[in-house]
Structures are given as C-alpha cells and as structure tokens.
Design a protein around this motif. Sequence first.
Motif, short mmCIF file in Angstrom:
data_model
loop_
_atom_site.label_atom_id
_atom_site.label_comp_id
_atom_site.label_asym_id
_atom_site.label_seq_id
_atom_site.Cartn_x
_atom_site.Cartn_y
_atom_site.Cartn_z
N GLU A 11 -0.42 -9.79 9.92
CA GLU A 11 0.19 -10.56 8.85
C GLU A 11 0.06 -9.84 7.51
O GLU A 11 0.99 -9.81 6.70
N LEU A 12 -1.11 -9.24 7.29
CA LEU A 12 -1.33 -8.53 6.04
C LEU A 12 -0.43 -7.31 5.93
O LEU A 12 0.15 -7.02 4.87
N ARG A 13 -0.29 -6.57 7.04
CA ARG A 13 0.60 -5.41 7.04
C ARG A 13 2.04 -5.82 6.79
O ARG A 13 2.77 -5.16 6.04
N ALA A 14 2.47 -6.92 7.41
CA ALA A 14 3.84 -7.40 7.21
C ALA A 14 4.07 -7.77 5.75
O ALA A 14 5.15 -7.50 5.19
N PHE A 15 3.08 -8.38 5.13
CA PHE A 15 3.18 -8.76 3.72
C PHE A 15 3.44 -7.54 2.84
O PHE A 15 4.35 -7.55 2.00
N PHE A 16 2.66 -6.49 3.04
CA PHE A 16 2.84 -5.27 2.23
C PHE A 16 4.16 -4.58 2.57
O PHE A 16 4.83 -4.04 1.67
N HIS A 31 5.96 -6.66 -6.02
CA HIS A 31 4.55 -6.27 -6.09
C HIS A 31 3.67 -7.24 -5.32
O HIS A 31 3.66 -8.44 -5.62
N PRO A 32 2.93 -6.76 -4.31
CA PRO A 32 1.95 -7.62 -3.64
C PRO A 32 0.73 -7.79 -4.53
O PRO A 32 0.00 -6.84 -4.79
N GLY A 33 0.51 -9.01 -5.00
CA GLY A 33 -0.48 -9.20 -6.07
C GLY A 33 -1.87 -9.57 -5.65
O GLY A 33 -2.79 -9.50 -6.45
N GLY A 34 -2.08 -9.97 -4.38
CA GLY A 34 -3.43 -10.39 -4.00
C GLY A 34 -3.51 -10.80 -2.54
O GLY A 34 -2.50 -10.99 -1.87
N VAL A 35 -4.74 -10.95 -2.08
CA VAL A 35 -5.01 -11.36 -0.70
C VAL A 35 -6.08 -12.44 -0.72
O VAL A 35 -7.07 -12.33 -1.45
N HIS A 36 -5.88 -13.48 0.08
CA HIS A 36 -6.88 -14.53 0.23
C HIS A 36 -7.52 -14.39 1.61
O HIS A 36 -6.83 -14.41 2.63
N LEU A 37 -8.83 -14.24 1.64
CA LEU A 37 -9.55 -14.11 2.91
C LEU A 37 -10.63 -15.18 3.01
O LEU A 37 -11.30 -15.48 2.02
N THR A 38 -10.80 -15.72 4.20
CA THR A 38 -11.92 -16.60 4.49
C THR A 38 -13.00 -15.74 5.14
O THR A 38 -12.84 -15.30 6.27
N MET A 39 -14.07 -15.47 4.42
CA MET A 39 -15.03 -14.46 4.88
C MET A 39 -16.44 -14.80 4.43
O MET A 39 -16.66 -15.67 3.59
N THR A 40 -17.39 -14.09 5.01
CA THR A 40 -18.79 -14.19 4.64
C THR A 40 -19.45 -12.84 4.89
O THR A 40 -18.99 -12.07 5.73
N GLY A 41 -20.50 -12.56 4.15
CA GLY A 41 -21.25 -11.33 4.38
C GLY A 41 -22.19 -11.44 5.56
O GLY A 41 -22.75 -10.43 6.02
#
Length: 299
Positions: free
Chosen positions: A232-237, A246-256
């Motif tokens: 999905e991210l590759r398709a967006f770019f 211009h692709p302006g940002g990415v939202h990720l659900t993540m944790t360290g």
Amino acid sequence: VYRISDEDDDEDATNPLVEAYHQNAQTLNILRAFAAGGFADINKLHGWNLDFAETTPEDSRYRIFAEKVDESLLFLRAAGVDTHAPTFSQVDFYTAHDCKLLPLEEALTRTDSTTGKTYDCSAHMLFVRDPTAAHLEFIRGINNPLGLKVTEDTTPEQLVEYINVMNPLNTPGKLSIVVRMDADSMMSKLPDLIRATQRESKHVLWICDPSFHMRETEQGVVTRDFEAIRSELRAFFDVHEAMGSHPGGVHLTMTGSDVTECVGGECDVTEEQLGGDKYSVAPGCDPRLNGSQAIELAF
C-alpha cells in the motif's frame, strides 16, 4: 488509544471517557518530560536503536544513517555550532485523534483570548471520516489543523465538497487527506482524487495510512500483514510520482517494543506467534508494527 463503542449510550460512556482523559493527560506529561529532558537529543542517536540495531539489513542501514548524522554533528561542532543547544536536544511533538464524540470535543473547545480564534484543545489535529452535518458544522468553526480520511468509496465530487467546507479559505497546511485504501484501490481510485484537487487548485497535504486494513485469523486473532502494508505504501508513492503530486506523510501504528502483532517482515512473525505473551492488543485497539518491522518499512 482508548475507544468507546458506538453502541454505548451517554451514561455508560461517561466513566470510561473520564478515565481515558486522565490516562491520556498522564501520557502527555511523560512525553513532555522526555521531549524537553534530553531523551530526544540528536547527539544520542545511536542510543535510540539499541534494541534492534544490526539485526536485519534495514537496521544496518539505520546504523549507517546514524553514523552520517554523527559526521554532520562533528562538522557543525568544528564550525563552532553548539550541538547541545535546545534546537538539537529538544523536540516539539503534536497529538491527533478522531473527532467522533462531539460532546467531548465541545467540552474541550476554547477561545484564545489574545486572537479570538477558537480551538479544540483535545488535540492539536482532528481527523474525521464520513463526517455528518453536525461534525462538519463543528470542525468548520475551529482553527485546528484538520485531517479528512478517504477510502475507495470517496468520490472526487465528495472530496471537493468536504474540502470546501473544512478549508474554505484554501489555507496551505490546514487540511490533510489521509488515504485508507488497499494497494489495488490506491492505484485505481487515488489518481481521480488527486486530479480533482489539482483541477480545483486545492491546497491539501496527502498522507498514507497503510496500516488500515486488518484481518482475523482462523484462531480469531486480529492482525495485519506486513507485506500488505508495504504494498500500500509503495502504491501511494507510485501514484503521486505519476500524478506529479507530493506524498506528504505516512501514518503508522507501531511500537518500539518487541511485540508479535503484525505478521511478516524480516523478523518473520508468523500466525502461530499471535496471541502469545508478546501479543497485547487490547479489545477495540489495532495491531502494531514492532520496532524491527517499523524500521524495515522506513528503509
């Protein structure tokens, strides 16, 4: 994240909301202490990745990137720049959430006594998806940055109509469009939405939410597929490159943390690992990428 079910009535939702409010306030206080207390010091860049550095090719590239930052800092210090100044050792952070419960949002809305402008103080930025007339009426009256979540069902005409209401002055930076589509829908539907904003000369910031689609395993465990997120991210770019936007940002659900909630990636999380000690998805919340998966996705 603390979610209140849409089926809850106002009386039942009162106590969980108050509990969530105090919990979020405590979390924000901790983040403020970290942000201003040296935890974000760029001179300590290598210390940010001790848990997962050098475990995958992507993490090795992170280490190389960190070394280049170190070289840049050495050059700045040699040139007389104080790299321990607040500019390098502190950061600003901002919060955002979905604008769903209007009574809560209205209770936390204030008017700035110096400017006369109205702000919803529950977050810096408010997101809406399929907004009702009541939601649109509320958000058009606040001066916060806004985000509009769109899916494959959003038409170009609807998008332009929403933009006109949410950002009538067409102020740059006011409105972000958060794209929540799978890779195939991204390739077929997103170009029309971008074309509509270009045709109307609308100032919007495009953000991809590649973590949106979830599934349930045969064992009844909710998860996400790493490869689906990456596609999905590759398709967006790819779409933005083709459209000249211009692709302006990415939202990720993540944790360290080293959790096993999303399957796939170099760390090779499998469905058999879901639901174990390292799976801590609370009811109503979303599976998170672990630290290794997040770094792999970034690089």
